[in-house]
Scaffold this motif. Structure first.
Motif, PDB file in Angstrom:
ATOM      1  N   ILE A 111     -40.379  18.160   1.236  1.00  0.00           N
ATOM      2  CA  ILE A 111     -39.167  17.344   1.083  1.00  0.00           C
ATOM      3  C   ILE A 111     -38.150  18.052   0.196  1.00  0.00           C
ATOM      4  CG2 ILE A 111     -38.289  15.194   0.095  1.00  0.00           C
ATOM      5  CD1 ILE A 111     -40.968  13.921   1.042  1.00  0.00           C
ATOM      6  N   THR A 112     -38.613  18.682  -0.870  1.00  0.00           N
ATOM      7  CA  THR A 112     -37.714  19.403  -1.773  1.00  0.00           C
ATOM      8  C   THR A 112     -37.045  20.570  -1.063  1.00  0.00           C
ATOM      9  OG1 THR A 112     -39.096  18.780  -3.647  1.00  0.00           O
ATOM     10  CG2 THR A 112     -37.593  20.624  -3.976  1.00  0.00           C
ATOM     11  N   ARG A 113     -37.806  21.313  -0.279  1.00  0.00           N
ATOM     12  CA  ARG A 113     -37.225  22.443   0.463  1.00  0.00           C
ATOM     13  C   ARG A 113     -36.180  21.972   1.467  1.00  0.00           C
ATOM     14  NH1 ARG A 113     -42.451  25.583   2.083  1.00  0.00           N
ATOM     15  NH2 ARG A 113     -43.126  26.163   0.025  1.00  0.00           N
ATOM     16  N   LYS A 114     -36.490  20.885   2.176  1.00  0.00           N
ATOM     17  CA  LYS A 114     -35.532  20.365   3.151  1.00  0.00           C
ATOM     18  C   LYS A 114     -34.250  19.890   2.469  1.00  0.00           C
ATOM     19  CE  LYS A 114     -38.354  19.021   7.000  1.00  0.00           C
ATOM     20  NZ  LYS A 114     -37.728  18.732   8.262  1.00  0.00           N
ATOM     21  N   ALA A 115     -34.383  19.246   1.323  1.00  0.00           N
ATOM     22  CA  ALA A 115     -33.214  18.767   0.594  1.00  0.00           C
ATOM     23  C   ALA A 115     -32.374  19.947   0.088  1.00  0.00           C
ATOM     24  CB  ALA A 115     -33.645  17.882  -0.575  1.00  0.00           C
ATOM     25  N   ALA A 116     -33.038  20.981  -0.378  1.00  0.00           N
ATOM     26  CA  ALA A 116     -32.307  22.158  -0.862  1.00  0.00           C
ATOM     27  C   ALA A 116     -31.575  22.850   0.293  1.00  0.00           C
ATOM     28  CB  ALA A 116     -33.265  23.132  -1.534  1.00  0.00           C
TER      29      ALA A 116
ATOM     30  N   LYS B  20     -28.575  20.744   1.221  1.00  0.00           N
ATOM     31  CA  LYS B  20     -27.521  20.888   0.202  1.00  0.00           C
ATOM     32  C   LYS B  20     -26.803  22.215   0.351  1.00  0.00           C
ATOM     33  CE  LYS B  20     -26.728  20.411  -4.711  1.00  0.00           C
ATOM     34  NZ  LYS B  20     -27.344  20.219  -6.013  1.00  0.00           N
TER      35      LYS B  20
ATOM     36  N   LEU C 157     -44.255  16.667  -1.243  1.00  0.00           N
ATOM     37  CA  LEU C 157     -43.098  16.783  -2.130  1.00  0.00           C
ATOM     38  C   LEU C 157     -42.439  18.147  -2.013  1.00  0.00           C
ATOM     39  CD1 LEU C 157     -44.318  14.936  -5.318  1.00  0.00           C
ATOM     40  CD2 LEU C 157     -42.557  14.215  -3.724  1.00  0.00           C
ATOM     41  N   ALA C 158     -43.240  19.194  -1.848  1.00  0.00           N
ATOM     42  CA  ALA C 158     -42.685  20.539  -1.697  1.00  0.00           C
ATOM     43  C   ALA C 158     -41.863  20.645  -0.415  1.00  0.00           C
ATOM     44  CB  ALA C 158     -43.811  21.575  -1.694  1.00  0.00           C
TER      45      ALA C 158
END
Length: 60
Positions: free
Chosen positions: A48-53, A56, A45-46
Protein backbone atom coordinates in the motif's frame (compact mmCIF):
# COMPACT_ATOMS: atom_id res chain seq x y z
CA UNK A 1 8.77 -8.21 9.51
CA UNK A 2 8.60 -5.18 11.73
CA UNK A 3 11.67 -4.92 13.88
CA UNK A 4 12.06 -3.24 17.21
CA UNK A 5 10.09 -3.24 20.40
CA UNK A 6 7.68 -0.48 19.46
CA UNK A 7 6.88 -2.05 16.09
CA UNK A 8 6.17 -5.38 17.74
CA UNK A 9 3.87 -3.79 20.30
CA UNK A 10 1.89 -1.95 17.64
CA UNK A 11 1.67 -5.06 15.46
CA UNK A 12 0.42 -7.17 18.37
CA UNK A 13 -2.19 -4.57 19.28
CA UNK A 14 -3.59 -4.72 15.78
CA UNK A 15 -3.11 -8.42 15.06
CA UNK A 16 -4.28 -9.75 18.44
CA UNK A 17 -7.96 -8.79 18.34
CA UNK A 18 -8.17 -9.46 14.61
CA UNK A 19 -6.65 -12.92 15.08
CA UNK A 20 -9.13 -13.78 17.82
CA UNK A 21 -12.07 -12.66 15.67
CA UNK A 22 -10.84 -14.58 12.63
CA UNK A 23 -10.15 -17.67 14.73
CA UNK A 24 -13.63 -17.53 16.22
CA UNK A 25 -15.30 -17.26 12.81
CA UNK A 26 -13.17 -19.81 10.97
CA UNK A 27 -12.40 -22.33 13.70
CA UNK A 28 -8.67 -22.08 13.04
CA UNK A 29 -6.32 -22.00 16.03
CA UNK A 30 -5.74 -18.44 17.28
CA UNK A 31 -1.91 -18.72 17.48
CA UNK A 32 -1.73 -19.82 13.84
CA UNK A 33 -3.95 -16.96 12.72
CA UNK A 34 -1.90 -14.51 14.78
CA UNK A 35 1.36 -15.66 13.18
CA UNK A 36 -0.16 -15.41 9.71
CA UNK A 37 -1.34 -11.86 10.41
CA UNK A 38 2.06 -10.87 11.78
CA UNK A 39 3.56 -11.92 8.45
CA UNK A 40 0.80 -10.60 6.19
CA UNK A 41 0.19 -7.16 7.74
CA UNK A 42 3.69 -5.73 7.18
CA UNK A 43 3.70 -7.08 3.62
CA UNK A 44 0.31 -5.52 2.89
CA UNK A 45 1.39 -2.20 4.40
CA UNK A 46 4.52 -2.21 2.23
CA UNK A 47 2.46 -2.75 -0.93
CA UNK A 48 0.00 0.00 0.00
CA UNK A 49 2.85 2.40 0.82
CA UNK A 50 4.56 1.74 -2.51
CA UNK A 51 1.33 2.27 -4.44
CA UNK A 52 0.66 5.53 -2.59
CA UNK A 53 4.18 6.77 -3.27
CA UNK A 54 3.88 5.91 -6.97
CA UNK A 55 0.52 7.64 -7.20
CA UNK A 56 1.93 10.74 -5.47
CA UNK A 57 4.90 10.78 -7.85
CA UNK A 58 2.52 10.71 -10.84
CA UNK A 59 0.72 13.71 -9.45
CA UNK A 60 -2.68 12.18 -8.75
Amino acid sequence: MIRGLMGGVVLNRVAGPAARAIARRTGLPAPAVSRALQVALPAALAVITRKAAARKARGK
